[in-house]
Write a protein that holds these residues in place. Structure first.
Motif, PDB file in Angstrom:
ATOM      1  N   SER A  39      62.862  67.922  33.205  1.00 57.18           N
ATOM      2  CA  SER A  39      61.421  67.740  33.081  1.00 57.18           C
ATOM      3  C   SER A  39      61.018  66.294  33.387  1.00 57.18           C
ATOM      4  O   SER A  39      60.068  66.047  34.140  1.00 57.18           O
ATOM      5  CB  SER A  39      60.970  68.118  31.664  1.00 57.18           C
ATOM      6  OG  SER A  39      59.599  67.848  31.480  1.00 57.18           O
ATOM      7  N   LEU A  40      61.754  65.351  32.807  1.00 54.74           N
ATOM      8  CA  LEU A  40      61.439  63.947  33.037  1.00 54.74           C
ATOM      9  C   LEU A  40      61.714  63.546  34.486  1.00 54.74           C
ATOM     10  O   LEU A  40      60.951  62.800  35.087  1.00 54.74           O
ATOM     11  CB  LEU A  40      62.247  63.059  32.091  1.00 54.74           C
ATOM     12  CG  LEU A  40      61.862  63.126  30.611  1.00 54.74           C
ATOM     13  CD1 LEU A  40      62.796  62.261  29.770  1.00 54.74           C
ATOM     14  CD2 LEU A  40      60.416  62.692  30.401  1.00 54.74           C
ATOM     15  N   ALA A  41      62.803  64.072  35.043  1.00 60.01           N
ATOM     16  CA  ALA A  41      63.132  63.762  36.431  1.00 60.01           C
ATOM     17  C   ALA A  41      62.040  64.271  37.369  1.00 60.01           C
ATOM     18  O   ALA A  41      61.632  63.574  38.310  1.00 60.01           O
ATOM     19  CB  ALA A  41      64.480  64.372  36.811  1.00 60.01           C
ATOM     20  N   PHE A  42      61.529  65.476  37.098  1.00 61.26           N
ATOM     21  CA  PHE A  42      60.470  66.046  37.931  1.00 61.26           C
ATOM     22  C   PHE A  42      59.198  65.212  37.821  1.00 61.26           C
ATOM     23  O   PHE A  42      58.582  64.850  38.824  1.00 61.26           O
ATOM     24  CB  PHE A  42      60.187  67.491  37.508  1.00 61.26           C
ATOM     25  CG  PHE A  42      59.066  68.134  38.275  1.00 61.26           C
ATOM     26  CD1 PHE A  42      59.266  68.601  39.566  1.00 61.26           C
ATOM     27  CD2 PHE A  42      57.802  68.260  37.707  1.00 61.26           C
ATOM     28  CE1 PHE A  42      58.229  69.191  40.289  1.00 61.26           C
ATOM     29  CE2 PHE A  42      56.752  68.834  38.421  1.00 61.26           C
ATOM     30  CZ  PHE A  42      56.976  69.306  39.711  1.00 61.26           C
ATOM     31  N   LEU A  43      58.816  64.892  36.581  1.00 63.27           N
ATOM     32  CA  LEU A  43      57.608  64.103  36.350  1.00 63.27           C
ATOM     33  C   LEU A  43      57.680  62.757  37.070  1.00 63.27           C
ATOM     34  O   LEU A  43      56.744  62.378  37.781  1.00 63.27           O
ATOM     35  CB  LEU A  43      57.425  63.872  34.850  1.00 63.27           C
ATOM     36  CG  LEU A  43      56.427  62.765  34.449  1.00 63.27           C
ATOM     37  CD1 LEU A  43      55.016  63.143  34.864  1.00 63.27           C
ATOM     38  CD2 LEU A  43      56.507  62.483  32.951  1.00 63.27           C
ATOM     39  N   LEU A  44      58.777  62.062  36.903  1.00 60.28           N
ATOM     40  CA  LEU A  44      58.892  60.713  37.454  1.00 60.28           C
ATOM     41  C   LEU A  44      59.041  60.738  38.975  1.00 60.28           C
ATOM     42  O   LEU A  44      58.516  59.864  39.670  1.00 60.28           O
ATOM     43  CB  LEU A  44      60.066  59.978  36.806  1.00 60.28           C
ATOM     44  CG  LEU A  44      59.917  59.755  35.290  1.00 60.28           C
ATOM     45  CD1 LEU A  44      61.170  59.110  34.711  1.00 60.28           C
ATOM     46  CD2 LEU A  44      58.685  58.915  34.980  1.00 60.28           C
ATOM     47  N   THR A  45      59.751  61.735  39.491  1.00 58.65           N
ATOM     48  CA  THR A  45      59.884  61.856  40.944  1.00 58.65           C
ATOM     49  C   THR A  45      58.527  62.134  41.578  1.00 58.65           C
ATOM     50  O   THR A  45      58.167  61.528  42.600  1.00 58.65           O
ATOM     51  CB  THR A  45      60.865  62.988  41.312  1.00 58.65           C
ATOM     52  OG1 THR A  45      62.154  62.694  40.767  1.00 58.65           O
ATOM     53  CG2 THR A  45      60.989  63.118  42.833  1.00 58.65           C
ATOM     54  N   MET A  46      57.753  63.024  40.960  1.00 50.08           N
ATOM     55  CA  MET A  46      56.412  63.339  41.471  1.00 50.08           C
ATOM     56  C   MET A  46      55.486  62.131  41.351  1.00 50.08           C
ATOM     57  O   MET A  46      54.484  62.044  42.056  1.00 50.08           O
ATOM     58  CB  MET A  46      55.820  64.532  40.717  1.00 50.08           C
ATOM     59  CG  MET A  46      56.546  65.843  40.966  1.00 50.08           C
ATOM     60  SD  MET A  46      56.574  66.300  42.718  1.00 50.08           S
ATOM     61  CE  MET A  46      54.828  66.656  42.990  1.00 50.08           C
ATOM     62  N   SER A  47      55.829  61.197  40.454  1.00 54.71           N
ATOM     63  CA  SER A  47      55.012  59.987  40.274  1.00 54.71           C
ATOM     64  C   SER A  47      55.465  58.860  41.200  1.00 54.71           C
ATOM     65  O   SER A  47      54.950  57.747  41.113  1.00 54.71           O
ATOM     66  CB  SER A  47      55.073  59.529  38.815  1.00 54.71           C
ATOM     67  OG  SER A  47      54.559  60.532  37.954  1.00 54.71           O
ATOM     68  N   GLY A  48      56.449  59.144  42.032  1.00 52.80           N
ATOM     69  CA  GLY A  48      56.870  58.171  43.033  1.00 52.80           C
ATOM     70  C   GLY A  48      58.085  57.340  42.687  1.00 52.80           C
ATOM     71  O   GLY A  48      58.434  56.415  43.424  1.00 52.80           O
ATOM     72  N   PHE A  49      58.758  57.667  41.581  1.00 57.16           N
ATOM     73  CA  PHE A  49      59.944  56.900  41.191  1.00 57.16           C
ATOM     74  C   PHE A  49      61.213  57.527  41.753  1.00 57.16           C
ATOM     75  O   PHE A  49      61.288  58.745  41.929  1.00 57.16           O
ATOM     76  CB  PHE A  49      60.073  56.841  39.664  1.00 57.16           C
ATOM     77  CG  PHE A  49      58.965  56.103  38.970  1.00 57.16           C
ATOM     78  CD1 PHE A  49      58.945  54.712  38.926  1.00 57.16           C
ATOM     79  CD2 PHE A  49      57.935  56.792  38.348  1.00 57.16           C
ATOM     80  CE1 PHE A  49      57.934  54.032  38.283  1.00 57.16           C
ATOM     81  CE2 PHE A  49      56.913  56.123  37.700  1.00 57.16           C
ATOM     82  CZ  PHE A  49      56.913  54.742  37.675  1.00 57.16           C
TER      83      PHE A  49
END
Length: 206
Positions: free
Chosen positions: A18-28
Motif C-alpha cells: 500500500s505504501l509503495a503504491f502510494l509513494l510511487t504514484m506520488s513520484g517517489f
C-alpha cells in the motif's frame, strides 16, 4: 526528487504494498523491506534516501533499528509510523535519531509531506538545534501547570491520564495543550517533542 529513494520497512506485506503504491504514484522511487534486519543489510549502500519504518516489528523494533543505524554512522533521515498510544516509543525513536513520527491512521498527504521535509533535511530541526535560547525563553513563558502538562505530553500520556494525575478535567488539559502549542510555537506534536528533546540535550550537555 531525482535519484531520491524512499525505503519502506514494515513486516506486514499489505502495508508495504500500500505504501509503495502510494509513494510511487506520488513520484517517489521506492524500495520495500520486510524487516529491519533486511534493511540493515542494505543500509551501508544507501545514499540520498529516507527511511519510513513501523515502530512495532517482530524481529527488531523501529527504535532498535534507528539505534543500530546510529552505531553504523548511517546518515539516513527516518520517519517512524506509530500506532495509537505509542507516543512514548515515538519519543524514544526521535531520541535515537528519527526526524518525524506519524500516528495511525494518517492521511496520505501527511506522509508525503513528511518525506518531502526529510528530503530537505527538515530545516525546522536544524533551526531548533541552533536556537535553544529562543526555546528556553518560550519554555519560561509557560505556567507551572503548563510545564507539568508538557512533561506528561512528551512522556506520551493521554489526556485522560494527565487529567487524573494532575487532578484536573480533561477539558482543562486540552486547554493547556492548546496554550502550550501556541506559546512554544509548535505546529505539531512531533515538532513539540523535537523542541523538548533539544532542550533536554542542551541541559544535559551544559
Amino acid at each position: 526528487m531525482d535519484n531520491y529513494v524512499v525505503h519502506v520497512v514494515d513486516d506486514e506485506e499489505p502495508v508495504r504494498k500500500s505504501l509503495a503504491f502510494l509513494l510511487t504514484m506520488s513520484g517517489f522511487t521506492v524500495r520495500v523491506h520486510e524487516s529491519a534486519t533486511h534493511f540493515l543489510d542494505a543500509a551501508p549502500t544507501v545514499v540520498k534516501a529516507c527511511l519510513v519504518t513501523d515502530l512495532r516489528m517482530p524481529d527488531m523494533s523501529g527504535v532498535d533499528l534507528l539505534e543500530r543505524l546510529g552505531t553504523m554512522g548511517a546518515n539516513i533521515p527516518a520517519i517512524v509510523i506509530t500506532g495509537h498510544g505509542d507516543v512514548p516509543m515515538a519519543v524514544a525513536a526521535m531520541k535515537a535519531g528519527a526526524v518525524d513520527f506519524i500516528e495511525k491512521p494518517f492521511e496520505d498527504e501527511v506522509l508525503i509531506e513528511a518525506i518531502k521535509r526529510a528530503a530537505s533535511q527538515l530545516e525546522d530541526v536544524v533551526d531548533i538545534s541552533h536556537d535553544v535560547a529562543s526555546l528556553r525563553a518560550r519554555l519560561d513563558g509557560l505556567s507551572v501547570r503548563e510545564r507539568q502538562v508538557l512533561t506528561a505530553i512528551v512522556a506520551g500520556l493521554p489526556n485522560k491520564t494527565i487529567a487524573y494525575e494532575l487532578a484536573i478535567s480533561q477539558r482543562t488539559v486540552e486547554v493547556h495543550r492548546a496554550n502550550i502549542m501556541s506559546k512554544m510555537q509548535a505546529k505539531s506534536l512531533p515538532q513539540l517533542v523535537r523542541m523538548a528533546i533539544a532542550l533536554e540535550a542542551h541541559e544535559r550537555n551544559s
